[in-house]
Design an enzyme around this catalytic site. Sequence first.
Site, short mmCIF file in Angstrom:
data_model
loop_
_atom_site.label_atom_id
_atom_site.label_comp_id
_atom_site.label_asym_id
_atom_site.label_seq_id
_atom_site.Cartn_x
_atom_site.Cartn_y
_atom_site.Cartn_z
CB SER A 19 -0.95 0.02 1.20
OG SER A 19 -2.00 -0.87 0.98
CE LYS A 22 -4.71 1.53 -0.64
NZ LYS A 22 -4.18 0.36 0.08
CB SER A 76 -4.25 1.47 4.03
OG SER A 76 -3.32 1.13 3.03
CE LYS A 181 -1.25 4.05 2.44
NZ LYS A 181 -1.46 3.05 3.51
#
Length: 198
Positions: A19, A22, A76, A181
């Site tokens: 992820s 993203k 997420s 993140k």
Amino acid sequence: ETGKVLLEKNSTVQVPIASLTKLMTAMVVLDSKADMDAPISIDKTDVDTLKHSTSRVPVGAELSRRDVLQLALMSSDNRAAASLARTFPGGPDAFKQAVNAKIRALGMSQTVIEEPTGLSPNNRSTATDLVRMASAASAYPEIRRITTDTKDIINIKGRQVEYHNTNRLVGAKGWDVGLSKTGYTEEAGRCLIMRFKS
């Protein structure tokens, strides 16, 4: 601020990035200057059929693009990220072109991103390239704000639903986090990229 590397290990090995993808999705969406108040309806095509990951955003829910971005980055959420690519100005192909152009512009020569969520193990990069991506993402006030929010209340089909940041260090005592993140897939393992002052 100097960009000087203090410690690195296997920093040029290309691996799946889960992820962390993203952050790239968010940058190209914001670059597109798409209307952030425009409604996006979560579609059954946004459901993860690759890893069958869960989502607390039901199919048919209608949210503003701003809220969808919030869920993709802070919590997420994979359906949210998938819908951002699907509703990208010019469609999914334009999204892919924008991602590839951004990768080139940032000089991320060891990076391949095939889809917006990071569920695919084909989304691969190196620690060196990811530092470039995170530094670029840090220049977006919107991304800094969202990724350092501890939680948010979002209206889902008339209900107020509380969502949380996937990184427990955000909001923790003694951590001044400027960007964050997380990511996880079986292939990538546990991933974390963050900018903080200790």
